[in-house]
Scaffold this motif. Structure first.
Motif, PDB file in Angstrom:
ATOM      1  N   GLY A 129      35.890  90.242 107.229  1.00  0.00           N
ATOM      2  CA  GLY A 129      37.062  91.020 106.831  1.00  0.00           C
ATOM      3  C   GLY A 129      36.883  92.499 107.102  1.00  0.00           C
ATOM      4  N   SER A 130      38.003  93.239 107.019  1.00  0.00           N
ATOM      5  CA  SER A 130      37.975  94.686 107.269  1.00  0.00           C
ATOM      6  C   SER A 130      38.949  95.389 106.331  1.00  0.00           C
ATOM      7  CB  SER A 130      38.333  94.975 108.727  1.00  0.00           C
ATOM      8  OG  SER A 130      39.564  94.357 109.067  1.00  0.00           O
ATOM      9  N   TRP A 131      38.607  96.632 105.976  1.00  0.00           N
ATOM     10  CA  TRP A 131      39.410  97.411 105.036  1.00  0.00           C
ATOM     11  C   TRP A 131      39.369  98.893 105.399  1.00  0.00           C
ATOM     12  CZ3 TRP A 131      36.521  93.242 103.952  1.00  0.00           C
ATOM     13  CH2 TRP A 131      37.104  92.219 103.210  1.00  0.00           C
ATOM     14  N   LEU A 132      40.355  99.628 104.916  1.00  0.00           N
ATOM     15  CA  LEU A 132      40.318 101.089 104.910  1.00  0.00           C
ATOM     16  C   LEU A 132      40.263 101.502 103.450  1.00  0.00           C
ATOM     17  CD1 LEU A 132      40.484 103.765 106.531  1.00  0.00           C
ATOM     18  CD2 LEU A 132      42.945 103.748 106.046  1.00  0.00           C
ATOM     19  N   LEU A 133      39.122 102.051 103.021  1.00  0.00           N
ATOM     20  CA  LEU A 133      38.899 102.359 101.615  1.00  0.00           C
ATOM     21  C   LEU A 133      38.522 103.820 101.434  1.00  0.00           C
ATOM     22  CD1 LEU A 133      36.774  99.209 100.652  1.00  0.00           C
ATOM     23  CD2 LEU A 133      39.229  99.556 100.290  1.00  0.00           C
ATOM     24  N   THR A 134      38.413 104.218 100.178  1.00  0.00           N
ATOM     25  CA  THR A 134      37.954 105.556  99.827  1.00  0.00           C
ATOM     26  C   THR A 134      36.512 105.478  99.366  1.00  0.00           C
ATOM     27  OG1 THR A 134      40.176 106.240  99.124  1.00  0.00           O
ATOM     28  CG2 THR A 134      38.323 107.542  98.314  1.00  0.00           C
ATOM     29  N   GLU A 135      35.620 106.146 100.087  1.00  0.00           N
ATOM     30  CA  GLU A 135      34.232 106.242  99.642  1.00  0.00           C
ATOM     31  C   GLU A 135      34.105 107.421  98.688  1.00  0.00           C
ATOM     32  OE1 GLU A 135      29.677 107.054 101.278  1.00  0.00           O
ATOM     33  OE2 GLU A 135      31.338 106.869 102.706  1.00  0.00           O
ATOM     34  N   ILE A 136      33.435 107.203  97.560  1.00  0.00           N
ATOM     35  CA  ILE A 136      33.189 108.270  96.591  1.00  0.00           C
ATOM     36  C   ILE A 136      31.702 108.594  96.638  1.00  0.00           C
ATOM     37  CG2 ILE A 136      33.316 108.946  94.164  1.00  0.00           C
ATOM     38  CD1 ILE A 136      35.614 106.948  93.872  1.00  0.00           C
ATOM     39  N   THR A 137      31.381 109.776  97.097  1.00  0.00           N
ATOM     40  CA  THR A 137      29.994 110.143  97.336  1.00  0.00           C
ATOM     41  C   THR A 137      29.268 110.467  96.033  1.00  0.00           C
ATOM     42  OG1 THR A 137      30.432 112.520  97.568  1.00  0.00           O
ATOM     43  CG2 THR A 137      30.730 111.146  99.532  1.00  0.00           C
ATOM     44  N   LEU A 138      27.957 110.714  96.161  1.00  0.00           N
ATOM     45  CA  LEU A 138      27.141 111.083  95.010  1.00  0.00           C
ATOM     46  C   LEU A 138      27.708 112.300  94.301  1.00  0.00           C
ATOM     47  CD1 LEU A 138      24.485 110.906  93.333  1.00  0.00           C
ATOM     48  CD2 LEU A 138      23.408 112.305  95.113  1.00  0.00           C
ATOM     49  N   TRP A 139      28.288 113.222  95.055  1.00  0.00           N
ATOM     50  CA  TRP A 139      28.844 114.453  94.487  1.00  0.00           C
ATOM     51  C   TRP A 139      30.328 114.321  94.185  1.00  0.00           C
ATOM     52  CZ3 TRP A 139      26.421 119.543  94.037  1.00  0.00           C
ATOM     53  CH2 TRP A 139      25.023 119.472  94.122  1.00  0.00           C
ATOM     54  N   ASP A 140      30.822 113.088  94.084  1.00  0.00           N
ATOM     55  CA  ASP A 140      32.187 112.801  93.646  1.00  0.00           C
ATOM     56  C   ASP A 140      33.245 113.276  94.635  1.00  0.00           C
ATOM     57  OD1 ASP A 140      34.032 111.694  91.925  1.00  0.00           O
ATOM     58  OD2 ASP A 140      34.221 113.483  90.672  1.00  0.00           O
ATOM     59  N   ASN A 141      32.895 113.324  95.915  1.00  0.00           N
ATOM     60  CA  ASN A 141      33.866 113.669  96.948  1.00  0.00           C
ATOM     61  C   ASN A 141      34.448 112.397  97.560  1.00  0.00           C
ATOM     62  OD1 ASN A 141      33.463 116.448  96.678  1.00  0.00           O
ATOM     63  ND2 ASN A 141      31.726 116.409  98.085  1.00  0.00           N
ATOM     64  N   GLU A 142      35.763 112.389  97.773  1.00  0.00           N
ATOM     65  CA  GLU A 142      36.438 111.231  98.347  1.00  0.00           C
ATOM     66  C   GLU A 142      36.510 111.354  99.864  1.00  0.00           C
ATOM     67  OE1 GLU A 142      40.242 111.122  96.524  1.00  0.00           O
ATOM     68  OE2 GLU A 142      39.476 110.498  94.564  1.00  0.00           O
ATOM     69  N   LYS A 143      36.174 110.255 100.564  1.00  0.00           N
ATOM     70  CA  LYS A 143      36.207 110.255 102.017  1.00  0.00           C
ATOM     71  C   LYS A 143      36.812 108.943 102.523  1.00  0.00           C
ATOM     72  CE  LYS A 143      32.143 113.263 102.375  1.00  0.00           C
ATOM     73  NZ  LYS A 143      32.888 114.431 102.909  1.00  0.00           N
ATOM     74  N   GLU A 144      37.603 109.057 103.579  1.00  0.00           N
ATOM     75  CA  GLU A 144      38.300 107.915 104.177  1.00  0.00           C
ATOM     76  C   GLU A 144      37.338 107.165 105.079  1.00  0.00           C
ATOM     77  OE1 GLU A 144      42.835 107.868 105.685  1.00  0.00           O
ATOM     78  OE2 GLU A 144      41.517 109.209 106.779  1.00  0.00           O
ATOM     79  N   ARG A 145      37.196 105.836 104.850  1.00  0.00           N
ATOM     80  CA  ARG A 145      36.242 105.064 105.629  1.00  0.00           C
ATOM     81  C   ARG A 145      36.798 103.675 105.982  1.00  0.00           C
ATOM     82  NH1 ARG A 145      34.489 109.383 106.234  1.00  0.00           N
ATOM     83  NH2 ARG A 145      32.458 110.226 105.594  1.00  0.00           N
ATOM     84  N   ILE A 146      36.508 103.250 107.210  1.00  0.00           N
ATOM     85  CA  ILE A 146      36.738 101.853 107.590  1.00  0.00           C
ATOM     86  C   ILE A 146      35.515 101.058 107.158  1.00  0.00           C
ATOM     87  CG2 ILE A 146      36.922 100.257 109.539  1.00  0.00           C
ATOM     88  CD1 ILE A 146      38.523 102.366 111.018  1.00  0.00           C
ATOM     89  N   VAL A 147      35.733  99.898 106.547  1.00  0.00           N
ATOM     90  CA  VAL A 147      34.630  99.061 106.066  1.00  0.00           C
ATOM     91  C   VAL A 147      34.789  97.660 106.627  1.00  0.00           C
ATOM     92  CG1 VAL A 147      33.391  98.209 104.047  1.00  0.00           C
ATOM     93  CG2 VAL A 147      34.577 100.416 103.932  1.00  0.00           C
ATOM     94  N   LEU A 148      33.733  97.166 107.268  1.00  0.00           N
ATOM     95  CA  LEU A 148      33.711  95.804 107.806  1.00  0.00           C
ATOM     96  C   LEU A 148      32.669  94.983 107.058  1.00  0.00           C
ATOM     97  CD1 LEU A 148      33.670  96.620 111.657  1.00  0.00           C
ATOM     98  CD2 LEU A 148      35.660  96.418 110.153  1.00  0.00           C
ATOM     99  N   ILE A 149      32.981  93.729 106.799  1.00  0.00           N
ATOM    100  CA  ILE A 149      32.020  92.817 106.164  1.00  0.00           C
ATOM    101  C   ILE A 149      31.756  91.645 107.107  1.00  0.00           C
ATOM    102  CG2 ILE A 149      31.646  91.165 104.306  1.00  0.00           C
ATOM    103  CD1 ILE A 149      32.983  92.878 102.387  1.00  0.00           C
ATOM    104  N   THR A 150      30.478  91.325 107.265  1.00  0.00           N
ATOM    105  CA  THR A 150      30.087  90.099 107.954  1.00  0.00           C
ATOM    106  C   THR A 150      29.224  89.291 106.985  1.00  0.00           C
ATOM    107  OG1 THR A 150      27.965  90.823 108.892  1.00  0.00           O
ATOM    108  CG2 THR A 150      29.983  91.454 110.073  1.00  0.00           C
ATOM    109  N   SER A 151      28.773  88.146 107.432  1.00  0.00           N
ATOM    110  CA  SER A 151      27.927  87.301 106.585  1.00  0.00           C
ATOM    111  C   SER A 151      26.540  87.893 106.381  1.00  0.00           C
ATOM    112  CB  SER A 151      27.794  85.906 107.208  1.00  0.00           C
ATOM    113  OG  SER A 151      27.274  85.995 108.533  1.00  0.00           O
ATOM    114  N   ARG A 152      26.209  88.977 107.096  1.00  0.00           N
ATOM    115  CA  ARG A 152      24.889  89.592 106.967  1.00  0.00           C
ATOM    116  C   ARG A 152      24.907  91.030 106.475  1.00  0.00           C
ATOM    117  NH1 ARG A 152      21.009  89.853 111.549  1.00  0.00           N
ATOM    118  NH2 ARG A 152      19.667  90.333 109.777  1.00  0.00           N
TER     119      ARG A 152
END
Length: 305
Positions: A129-152
């Motif tokens: 599967g694939s998504w466009l999500l918001t990554e929240i960094t250690l310093w609480d900053n929001e960043k736009e990221r594409i995320v892909l999942i495979t079986s590994r």
């Protein structure tokens, strides 16, 4: 007079008898209501007991996964529409969200397809599967990221949605994960940062060890042993069917991640459903960064970045 008194006594006796029956019925309904309430309260507390104790890292199931944005009561009328849970704060407004390049038709789909073609190889496992999500960094900053999942693995991609090109990516293998936390994003009690009123998912591979100071106080560190995601702001504004909106939905990503982990015999990852603590106490820089959506590609007046 005696007749009146007899009539009055009979009337009061009848009233007393009716009142007694009602009280019995009310008591009986209260007992049934208390039993039902007890059962309702008891169910979420018992979710994933073996996972939380560490006895069986793979015993949690999709049936135990609850989307907090929807009513979880089994007695709700099925005809009632599903609504956003009140504790969720809808980010941005309809006019502001149109400035996001990812709001444009086909942009996200084309970018994801490009990343799948260019970055995934057979040795990375089966694509899930694939998504466009918001990554929240250690310093609480929001960043736009594409995320892909495979079986590994999980692949996180930084993508330029203006130039339509991939900028950077990193892989996190499911075998390396020791903990996944799904729940409300919260701040420490002493934090001055306003509550997010949002849910997220955090993948961790630090084996419970605290962060070293050189990582904790370095906003540019690439050695942070966890990643936190929330739903992309477009999720709350995208019109269309459930499948189209799910591309921006953290909940469906977390479900797929949980499924992938549970289907890896070699994985020892524990899955927790509990609040996710963001270690931010003052957060002036992150509040400014997030308020102006600097981590997202959008039109900003005469400029786009």
């Amino acid at each position: 007079m005696s007749d009146l008194m007899e009539d009055g006594m009979e009337f009061r006796g009848g009233t007393l008898q009716l009142s007694t029956e009602n009280n019995g019925e009310n008591s009986e309904s209260r007992v049934r209501g208390a039993t039902q309430s007890h059962n309702k309260i008891k169910t979420p507390i018992s979710v994933n007991p073996s996972v939380l104790s560490g006895a069986d890292s793979l015993s949690s199931s999709a049936s135990s996964f609850a989307d907090a944005r929807q009513s979880t009561s089994n007695n709700d009328n099925a005809e009632q529409p599903q609504t956003v849970y009140p504790r969720y704060d809808v980010p941005f407004d309809k006019e502001n969200i149109k400035d996001f390049f990812t709001f444009r038709k086909g942009v996200v789909e084309n970018a994801i397809q490009e990343c799948i073609t260019a970055l995934l190889f057979p040795e990375d496992g089966e694509y899930l599967g694939s998504w466009l999500l918001t990554e929240i960094t250690l310093w609480d900053n929001e960043k736009e990221r594409i995320v892909l999942i495979t079986s590994r693995l999980v692949m996180i991609i930084k993508y330029d949605f203006i130039a339509m090109k991939q900028m950077d990516f990193r892989k996190t293998y499911l075998d390396d994960l020791d903990t996944v936390v799904i729940g409300e994003l919260v701040y420490p009690p002493s934090s001055l940062v306003p509550e997010r009123n949002l849910r997220g998912v955090r993948m961790m591979w630090n084996k419970g060890e605290p962060l070293p100071l050189k990582t904790l106080w370095n906003p540019f560190s690439q050695e942070v042993p966890f990643i936190t995601f929330a739903s992309h702001p477009i999720y709350w504004h995208r019109e269309g069917n459930v499948e189209e909106r799910s591309t921006f939905d953290m909940e469906t990503f977390a479900q797929k991640l949980q499924w992938a982990i549970e289907n890896m015999p070699s994985s020892a990852c524990c899955i927790h459903h509990s609040p996710i603590v963001i270690q931010s106490y003052l957060g002036i820089a992150s509040l400014l960064h997030n308020k102006t959506s600097m981590g997202f590609f959008k039109v900003r007046g005469k400029f786009s970045f």
